[in-house]
Design a protein around this motif. Structure first.
Motif, PDB file in Angstrom:
ATOM      1  N   HIS A 348       0.826  -1.215   0.000  1.00 39.43           N
ATOM      2  CA  HIS A 348       0.000   0.000   0.000  1.00 39.43           C
ATOM      3  C   HIS A 348       0.861   1.266   0.000  1.00 39.43           C
ATOM      4  O   HIS A 348       0.602   2.216   0.746  1.00 39.43           O
ATOM      5  N   CYS A 349       1.885   1.272  -0.827  1.00 39.10           N
ATOM      6  CA  CYS A 349       2.769   2.420  -0.946  1.00 39.10           C
ATOM      7  C   CYS A 349       2.376   3.238  -2.166  1.00 39.10           C
ATOM      8  O   CYS A 349       1.920   2.694  -3.178  1.00 39.10           O
ATOM      9  N   GLN A 350       2.543   4.560  -2.080  1.00 41.55           N
ATOM     10  CA  GLN A 350       2.225   5.432  -3.206  1.00 41.55           C
ATOM     11  C   GLN A 350       3.052   5.043  -4.426  1.00 41.55           C
ATOM     12  O   GLN A 350       4.268   4.853  -4.335  1.00 41.55           O
ATOM     13  N   ILE A 351       2.377   4.923  -5.571  1.00 42.98           N
ATOM     14  CA  ILE A 351       3.036   4.498  -6.802  1.00 42.98           C
ATOM     15  C   ILE A 351       3.402   5.727  -7.614  1.00 42.98           C
ATOM     16  O   ILE A 351       2.529   6.476  -8.057  1.00 42.98           O
ATOM     17  N   SER A 352       4.686   5.948  -7.793  1.00 38.91           N
ATOM     18  CA  SER A 352       5.197   7.082  -8.549  1.00 38.91           C
ATOM     19  C   SER A 352       6.404   6.612  -9.342  1.00 38.91           C
ATOM     20  O   SER A 352       6.948   5.524  -9.087  1.00 38.91           O
ATOM     21  N   PRO A 353       6.863   7.394 -10.327  1.00 36.01           N
ATOM     22  CA  PRO A 353       8.064   6.980 -11.069  1.00 36.01           C
ATOM     23  C   PRO A 353       9.265   6.739 -10.167  1.00 36.01           C
ATOM     24  O   PRO A 353      10.040   5.799 -10.394  1.00 36.01           O
ATOM     25  N   ASP A 354       9.439   7.583  -9.153  1.00 38.79           N
ATOM     26  CA  ASP A 354      10.583   7.413  -8.252  1.00 38.79           C
ATOM     27  C   ASP A 354      10.496   6.120  -7.454  1.00 38.79           C
ATOM     28  O   ASP A 354      11.493   5.403  -7.306  1.00 38.79           O
TER      29      ASP A 354
END
Length: 388
Positions: A348-354
């Motif tokens: 449940h972690c934020q999904i971003s390019p980084d």
């Protein structure tokens, strides 16, 4: 009324009660519903006390007299219930109506979803922690699947799941893509005709995946989509992954390229492949494919007229991408990025390019095979970089 901000509630938990026989002290917002308080329901087991305090209990359960907050420690008011008599806010007439009907007795407001409580004057809402239904906004990039063609428009499911025999695609909202909202072959700009309507399935047919943008949100919540930008269109020769929409945040650019995901033993493929493109749809659809090599575009431009429109060049590039086999090393890189996104979803972690790149590189540095990335012990280890 007294309510702590950001209070967490569960479905069925009582948020507020109104003791007035003629008017309510709250307005029902999203994520809540209203029911009448059963006669004696609040006083059950409290014959010796006229105080009918219910403290965050579950609807339909026998209540006993409880303290005003569960647990201890300043500020922890989990389960605290607001009690109103309709007189703490002297607003306009009619604000004490719930769903257009005047209350005929004591009422209570109950949460229908799990989330945090939000209050604006008498309006009480529950904001879900992870919404299962995507509510689009103008300008959002979404990844959808065509589920119907007809009436000069395509019906697009934003659930991204394959069509099922039962016709159910989940609770995700559907959008409409009008014929006027797509680019014609060759980038021709003209009024759509009846021949274009008959040829709609040559552009998109049932089951096709595509990226598009929300152009308009109608009053009834219907989403009007378009693919007129050259960046949007049919998706082929890649991998689709679906995650909760709450994990994908709004960004300036949702088309990202991940570079340098090759191991030291890998070399750039013969056809110029090397990088991976990721399309982050705000509806939770994530598309992963190879980056189109620049050599392809140079070869196409050398074979066509210099005055050829850009749309024609891009259509030829997409056709070559769709018909060209993906090499084994590139498939492994795409699978690694796909499993990196899945690891972020599992924790449940934020999904971003980084965060995607961090997990993918951590797997390379640790020498974890693609097939082993989703093992429980590896999921925790690889996503540790996102928690530092």
């Amino acid at each position: 009324m007294d309510l702590l901000s950001q209070q967490f509630v569960l479905p069925g938990q009582v948020l507020a009660t109104s003791h007035s026989e003629t008017e309510g002290g709250f307005l029902r917002g999203h994520g809540t519903y209203v029911e009448l308080v059963p006669e004696g329901g609040e006083d059950e087991g409290d014959d010796d006390c006229g105080n009918d305090v219910m403290v965050g209990g579950m609807a339909g359960v026998s209540k006993k007299k409880r303290p005003t907050a569960w647990g201890s420690g300043g500020g922890s008011a989990q389960g605290e219930v607001m009690h109103t008599d309709g007189s703490d806010d002297k607003d306009k007439d009619g604000e004490d109506e719930v769903e257009g009907q005047t209350s005929k007795g004591p009422q209570r407001l109950i949460a229908s979803v799990a989330g945090t409580v939000e209050r604006v004057n008498k309006l009480i809402s529950v904001i879900p922690l992870s919404s299962s239904v995507y509510t689009g906004q103008v300008g959002d990039l979404v990844v959808g699947r065509i589920v119907g063609v007809g009436g000069s428009r395509w019906k697009v499911s934003l659930a991204c799941s394959p069509p099922s025999s039962s016709g159910s695609n989940g609770a995700m909202k559907e959008g409409q893509l009008p014929l006027s909202g797509v680019n014609l072959p060759g980038g021709v700009q003209r009024i759509r005709t009846s021949e274009d309507v008959l040829a709609m399935r040559t552009l998109f047919k049932e089951g096709d995946l595509l990226t598009c943008e929300i152009q308009q949100v109608q009053n009834d919540g219907t989403l009007i989509l378009h693919t007129r930008s050259l960046r949007y269109g049919k998706l082929e020769n890649g991998v689709l992954l679906t995650v909760p929409p709450s994990l994908v945040g709004r960004r300036k650019n949702h088309f990202v390229t991940l570079k340098g995901l090759k191991t030291s033993a890998d070399a750039v493929d013969e056809d110029g492949e090397g990088d991976v493109d990721v399309y982050l749809g705000l509806n939770g659809g994530i598309w992963i494919q190879r980056t189109v090599p620049s050599e392809w575009e140079e070869a196409i431009r050398s074979d066509q007229d210099e005055r050829a429109p850009l749309a024609e060049t891009l259509q030829k590039l997409r056709h070559r991408h769709a018909t060209t086999r993906v090499s084994r090393s590139m498939r492994e890189r795409i699978a690694r990025v796909r499993n990196a996104v899945e690891c972020l979803r599992l924790v449940h972690c934020q999904i971003s390019p980084d965060s995607i790149e961090a997990v993918a590189r951590a797997s390379l540095d640790a020498g974890v095979r693609v097939a082993d990335m989703l093992l429980p012990e590896n999921v925790v280890k690889l996503t540790e970089v996102t928690r530092q």
